[in-house]
Design an enzyme around this catalytic site. Structure first.
Site, short mmCIF file in Angstrom:
data_model
loop_
_atom_site.label_atom_id
_atom_site.label_comp_id
_atom_site.label_asym_id
_atom_site.label_seq_id
_atom_site.Cartn_x
_atom_site.Cartn_y
_atom_site.Cartn_z
CB THR A 190 -0.94 -0.01 1.21
OG1 THR A 190 -1.76 -1.18 1.15
CG2 THR A 190 -1.83 1.22 1.23
CE1 TYR A 191 5.46 5.63 2.69
CE2 TYR A 191 6.96 4.33 1.35
CZ TYR A 191 6.66 5.50 2.02
OH TYR A 191 7.55 6.54 2.02
N GLY A 192 4.02 1.56 -1.01
CA GLY A 192 4.72 1.66 -2.28
C GLY A 192 3.82 2.11 -3.41
CB SER A 203 0.66 5.76 -1.49
OG SER A 203 1.85 5.71 -0.71
#
Length: 256
Positions: A148-150, A152
């Site tokens: 999810t972070y990547g 974004s």
């Protein structure tokens, strides 16, 4: 002297850049979501910067940040969308929905809102530069547990490159890439101490402390303001060189 607004500037690389810009004589405004932390940073900076509470997921609050900064300092030359959060290193299906939403809303929607506010105002004043901050995933590299972070951050890179084709004359956008910086964001989410210890071996090769990276980024944030600029601290050449010399360089970035 430039007037610079940095979102998420009450800790980590954001705070480091705020401090460095002030030391270079620039006028700076920044924000955070924790009111107590905002007050603490305001006191520590001695009132030299405008430090206020604002949530980047709320466009009206970012518009108020721009207005407050403009009222105090005059026209704003540079806006940096720096605010970001990460999450525990877990497979996507194990990540709570609220956590995933918070990461996407802060890291992507926050950049969308900040970009919309800054670019509209810069178009009206006919000058200004917008920087968006890259992170893990921006270059397409994938890391298990940080999907999810990547995602974004990958989206932020696309967003910024697309914006470079939309901006009016006098206004420009670019990407700042700080590389691996030793902050809570870098070490967040390791549930297994052994896994963290393993990761720290790589961090000790590739990462740097805030006080190393922040001065370099701060200088370029006000001097490399051309449309489509891509300012990278940790280049491919630097990565290769650090791995090649790692046996000769003993670094412990996590020493007390």
């Amino acid at each position: 002297m430039s007037t610079v607004v940095i979102t998420g500037g009450t800790r980590g690389i954001g705070l480091g850049m705020v401090s460095e810009l002030l030391a270079r004589g620039h006028q700076v405004a920044t924000c955070g979501t924790d009111a107590a932390r905002v007050a603490e940073v305001d006191t520590a900076l001695g009132g030299a910067a405008l430090v206020t509470t604002a949530d980047v997921t709320d466009r009206d609050q970012l518009r108020a940040l721009w207005d407050d900064a403009a009222a105090r300092f005059g026209p704003i030359d540079v806006w940096i969308n720096n605010a970001g959060v990460s999450h525990d290193r877990k497979p996507l299906w194990e990540l709570p929905a609220d956590t995933a939403r918070a990461v996407l809303e802060t890291n992507l929607l926050g950049v969308v809102h900040g970009s919309a506010v800054a670019l509209a105002a810069m178009a009206a004043q006919r000058h200004g530069h917008l920087w968006n901050m890259e992170g893990l995933g921006s270059d397409g590299r994938t890391v298990a547990g940080l999907t999810t972070y990547g995602a974004s951050k990958r989206a932020v890179t696309y967003l910024t490159k697309a914006l470079s084709k939309e901006v009016p004359d006098g206004v420009s956008v670019g990407l700042l890439s700080p590389g691996m910086v030793v902050t809570d964001l870098l070490t967040h989410g390791y549930a297994d101490p052994a896994e963290l210890a393993k990761a720290q071996k790589v961090f000790n090769i590739l990462a740097d402390r805030v006080d190393t990276v922040a001065p370099w980024l701060a200088e370029r944030a006000v001097t490399r303001t051309r449309n489509g600029a891509h300012v990278r601290w940790l280049t491919t050449g630097k990565v290769i060189g650090r791995f090649a010399t790692a046996p000769l360089r003993k670094r412990d970035l996590f020493a007390a």
